[in-house]
Design a protein around this motif. Structure first.
Motif, short mmCIF file in Angstrom:
data_model
loop_
_atom_site.label_atom_id
_atom_site.label_comp_id
_atom_site.label_asym_id
_atom_site.label_seq_id
_atom_site.Cartn_x
_atom_site.Cartn_y
_atom_site.Cartn_z
N GLY A 48 76.55 50.95 -7.67
CA GLY A 48 77.74 50.31 -7.33
C GLY A 48 78.48 49.53 -8.42
O GLY A 48 77.49 49.70 -9.39
N LYS A 49 79.31 48.44 -8.04
CA LYS A 49 79.66 47.74 -9.05
C LYS A 49 80.08 46.35 -8.60
O LYS A 49 80.36 46.15 -7.55
CB LYS A 49 80.97 48.24 -9.78
CG LYS A 49 80.89 49.67 -10.64
CD LYS A 49 82.07 50.04 -11.44
CE LYS A 49 81.75 51.38 -11.92
NZ LYS A 49 82.49 51.74 -13.27
N GLY A 50 80.02 45.31 -9.67
CA GLY A 50 80.19 43.97 -9.09
C GLY A 50 79.41 43.43 -8.11
O GLY A 50 78.21 43.62 -8.14
N LYS A 51 80.07 43.11 -6.93
CA LYS A 51 79.49 42.44 -5.73
C LYS A 51 78.83 43.65 -4.78
O LYS A 51 78.46 43.39 -3.64
CB LYS A 51 80.34 41.62 -5.05
CG LYS A 51 80.64 40.15 -5.91
CD LYS A 51 81.64 39.29 -5.16
CE LYS A 51 81.82 37.98 -6.29
NZ LYS A 51 82.82 36.88 -5.19
N ASN A 52 79.40 44.76 -5.02
CA ASN A 52 79.22 46.03 -4.20
C ASN A 52 77.95 46.62 -4.54
O ASN A 52 78.12 48.12 -4.39
CB ASN A 52 80.50 46.96 -3.88
CG ASN A 52 81.48 46.15 -3.48
OD1 ASN A 52 81.38 45.27 -2.44
ND2 ASN A 52 82.60 46.54 -3.89
#
Length: 158
Positions: A48-52
């Motif tokens: 996933g990316k960032g906060k996810n």
């Protein structure tokens, strides 16, 4: 009011029975004699990316990936998770590495990360590709002794 603990069915296990209402019974382990084990050792990576970001189980990694190990630490007699334990993990394969996890959480999950290295632009160096095996080599937690049973997980670095 007192509830009596006894082996009601002759199976060697103390049962908690009472005609009284709202009685709670427990048979505690003697301090220092309880045993802890690792019921499961898995490998995975964050996707996933960032906060996810989520932890995804996998046994196939590229050189340069971070290999995350999660060990579930449990009380041997009850199967309940044990917080605040550390787990030593020995990785054997084309390379040998020893990791020590952070403290296990309330679900008994202790986590360690192996940050592998990618080869350079010429394809040289980096973590050696091949088949690896991660093995629990020790568990440490206050009030418990490790049962010595080794959990393991095989994985591959490409």
């Amino acid at each position: 009011m007192v509830s009596t603990l006894y082996d009601s069915d002759g199976d060697g296990v103390i049962d908690c029975e009472s005609n009284l209402s709202n009685i709670l019974c427990a048979v505690p382990n003697n301090q220092g004699q309880a045993q802890v084990s690792v019921s499961e050792l898995v490998t995975g990576k964050l996707t996933g990316k960032g906060k996810n970001l989520t932890f995804t189980l996998t046994t196939l990694f590229a050189a340069g990936d971070s290999v995350i190990f999660q060990a579930k630490v449990v009380d041997t007699s009850t199967g309940l998770p044990i917080p605040n334990a550390t787990v030593d993990i020995t990785i054997i394969g084309p390379e040998t590495v020893t990791l020590i996890s952070g403290l296990s959480d309330s679900a008994g999950i202790a986590e360690a990360t192996w940050r592998t290295s990618a080869p350079n632009k010429r394809g040289q160096g980096g973590t050696t590709p091949g088949d690896y095996t991660a093995t629990v080599s020790n568990v440490t937690v206050s009030g418990y002794n490790w049962d010595g049973v080794t959990a393991w997980n095989a994985f591959t670095i490409q």
